[in-house]
Design an enzyme around this catalytic site. Structure first.
Site, PDB file in Angstrom:
ATOM      1  N   ASP A 342       0.830  -1.211   0.000  1.00 36.90           N
ATOM      2  CA  ASP A 342       0.000   0.000   0.000  1.00 36.90           C
ATOM      3  C   ASP A 342       0.864   1.259   0.000  1.00 36.90           C
ATOM      4  O   ASP A 342       2.017   1.241   0.406  1.00 36.90           O
ATOM      5  CB  ASP A 342      -0.920  -0.001   1.222  1.00 36.90           C
ATOM      6  CG  ASP A 342      -0.148   0.043   2.532  1.00 36.90           C
ATOM      7  OD1 ASP A 342       0.883  -0.654   2.627  1.00 36.90           O
ATOM      8  OD2 ASP A 342      -0.548   0.768   3.453  1.00 36.90           O
ATOM      9  N   GLU A 343       0.283   2.344  -0.430  1.00 37.50           N
ATOM     10  CA  GLU A 343       0.879   3.681  -0.332  1.00 37.50           C
ATOM     11  C   GLU A 343       2.344   3.730  -0.780  1.00 37.50           C
ATOM     12  O   GLU A 343       3.177   4.415  -0.190  1.00 37.50           O
ATOM     13  CB  GLU A 343       0.746   4.208   1.101  1.00 37.50           C
ATOM     14  CG  GLU A 343      -0.721   4.376   1.513  1.00 37.50           C
ATOM     15  CD  GLU A 343      -0.892   4.780   2.954  1.00 37.50           C
ATOM     16  OE1 GLU A 343      -1.826   5.545   3.244  1.00 37.50           O
ATOM     17  OE2 GLU A 343      -0.111   4.320   3.818  1.00 37.50           O
TER      18      GLU A 343
END
Length: 535
Positions: A342-343
């Site tokens: 993620d991210e």
């Protein structure tokens, strides 16, 4: 802040439960204008009506069983060792509030609490985790196809046994099985460090409500929390910090093994996460060679995200991934390894996809299945990879569509919508600690949705289950952890276990309120939501 920090249950034990109604009345009288509508005393629910998660089927009736000093737990002649262990743990759990001896014996003849493993006949239709509980004058019989089912039956029995000790278990039959196979909670030990003993306490709290998975977020920009023999500075240096500049800490391999074994005895699988290719500043600070420029950054104690990345073009990066995931796979008996994903804002899309291809291959070589945050859907998920969706109502439609398309291509989905199940979201503007980037998440909002129809186009058959993550940027103590988790994590438990037709806020809030004496007796800090009629 509407918070109840409970110490009375810890100090007085069962006596506190008997005093609870009197104390509630006294508090209302003492506070006068501070009393809230949610604090009114509800009409008393019958014992089977208080069960949480609500079972698939209940038939109440007939005389009950007198639970008292003569009660024994019977595990059957020649019972498997695992069944005996379930019986011993159930005895330990029931002794806590009751103070009764509760010996565990072989054989099924005679009164008492009887544990039966039946893989045919009475066990038909119960599945891998289901059970049947039958209570009558001669005792309580728990039947299941597996030891896990017997354990869950025991947790239901704990809610039927009088909280203050000897008394009557009501007569009737519960036939029950879960809706979803995966019912999880995640704890971030990277932003703020928590000890194994603190996490064990959370495991106990989760398991009693039939949550069967603990996802542990072990690494992030602020800290690396597990010893890795081949890269020792990850824990020794990368683990020596946390948000706000605290000392941090890390788990030894033996401590991690101990946690995994402890959770396993309670039929909770541990899913460890090593986040990559982003959220890696602790690793980059520990080893300069993992950086593209060969220079190690300083350790990080803030809360920003998306600024760090492994060096995708370096072969040394993949040696690191192989070593770390290999050691973690050897320590973890469960089927899953979570690799984050993620991210990764500092990793170009093409590099991200290439990196995740190789990281997923490492997981497969070590005999595990991949779990990753749903951003993997925009790359190339490996065969059977599980996607964990953490979007919210404002997530772009294209991002949701990518998850749905991946699910239809054979990738199971764990639902963790941030504006429903993120336990670090504030209940309201007055809540401390907590964040609010996904909005406030009061108890009703956390509960009032259906995982089977949540994402448009996602069939229920593609939903592996649900998980409630607790990120710890603002959560630094056990009290903070419990305040943010409870009571919302009980709603997670019901969403994952109970039939869709049984999900009803009006009924749930009454059953949730009836859990208050149980939470109090265990000394759990919890949020007294104003729209729940707490006892």
């Amino acid at each position: 802040m509407r918070v109840l920090r409970r110490t009375l249950g810890t100090l007085l034990g069962p006596l506190a439960l008997g005093l609870a109604p009197l104390l509630a009345t006294a508090c209302t009288a003492a506070h006068g204008d501070d009393a809230r509508p949610g604090d009114r005393r509800p009409a008393a629910l019958a014992p089977f009506e208080r069960l949480l998660p609500v079972p698939a089927s209940v038939n109440a009736g007939g005389p009950g069983y007198a639970f008292g000093a003569g009660t024994v737990i019977r595990t059957g002649p020649g019972a498997r060792e695992e069944v005996r262990q379930v019986g011993e743990l159930l005895a330990e759990q029931l002794r806590g509030p009751s103070g009764l001896p509760l010996p565990v014996v072989d054989g099924v003849a005679g009164d008492g609490i009887r544990l039966r493993l039946d893989q045919g006949g009475a066990g038909d239709g119960l599945g891998e985790e289901g059970y049947r509980l039958e209570s009558g004058p001669s005792g309580v019989t728990l039947t299941a196809r597996t030891p896990a089912g017997l354990f869950h039956a025991g947790q239901t029995l704990r809610q039927l046994v009088p909280a203050a000790g000897p008394g009557t278990v009501p007569g009737g039959t519960v036939t029950d099985r879960p809706r979803f196979a995966y019912r999880g909670a995640m704890l971030d030990v990277a932003r703020h460090y928590f000890t194994v003993e603190q996490v064990k306490r959370y495991v106990d709290q989760l398991a009693q409500y039939k949550v069967n998975t603990l996802h542990v977020h072990l690494t992030d920009d602020q800290g690396w929390r597990l010893a890795v023999d081949s890269w020792p500075r990850l824990a020794e240096y990368g683990g020596a910090g946390e948000v706000g500049g605290g000392p941090g800490g890390y788990w030894t391999k033996d401590e991690y093994r101990d946690l995994v074994a402890y959770a396993g005895e309670r039929y909770v699988d541990v899913v460890p996460e090593i986040d990559m290719p982003g959220h890696v500043n602790a690793a980059l600070a520990s080893y300069a060679e993992l950086n593209c420029d060969g220079k190690a950054p300083a350790r990080y104690t803030g809360t920003k995200v998306g600024f760090s990345s492994l060096c995708v073009g370096k072969e040394r990066t993949y040696e690191f991934v192989e070593d770390v995931l290999g050691e973690l796979a050897e320590l973890t008996p469960g089927r899953y390894l979570h690799i984050g994903g993620d991210e990764a804002h500092s990793t170009p899309a093409a590099d991200y996809a290439a990196f995740m291809d190789r990281a997923q291959a490492v997981v497969g070589r070590h005999g595990k299945k991949v779990v990753a945050w749903h951003q993997l859907a925009a790359a190339r998920p490996a065969e059977g990879a599980v996607l964990q969706y953490w979007g919210h109502d404002r997530t772009p439609a294209a991002e949701k569509a990518a998850v749905v398309a991946a699910a239809k291509a054979g990738h199971p989905v764990i639902l963790s919508p941030a504006d429903r199940l993120y336990l670090d979201m504030k209940y309201d503007a007055q809540t401390k600690p907590g964040l609010a980037w996904a909005g406030y998440v009061p108890v009703q909002r956390s509960y009032s949705w259906d995982p089977g129809s949540y994402l448009s186009g996602l069939p229920e058959s593609s939903v592996l289950g649900v998980e409630a993550p607790l990120w710890t940027e603002t959560v630094a103590t056990r009290g903070d952890l419990e305040l943010m988790a409870f009571p919302r994590v009980l709603g997670l438990a019901e969403l994952g276990w109970s039939p869709a037709g049984a999900l009803d806020w009006a009924a749930y809030r009454e059953r949730l309120a009836a859990q208050a004496p149980r939470l109090d007796a265990q000394g759990i800090t919890y949020y007294r939501a104003p729209d729940v009629p707490w006892t």
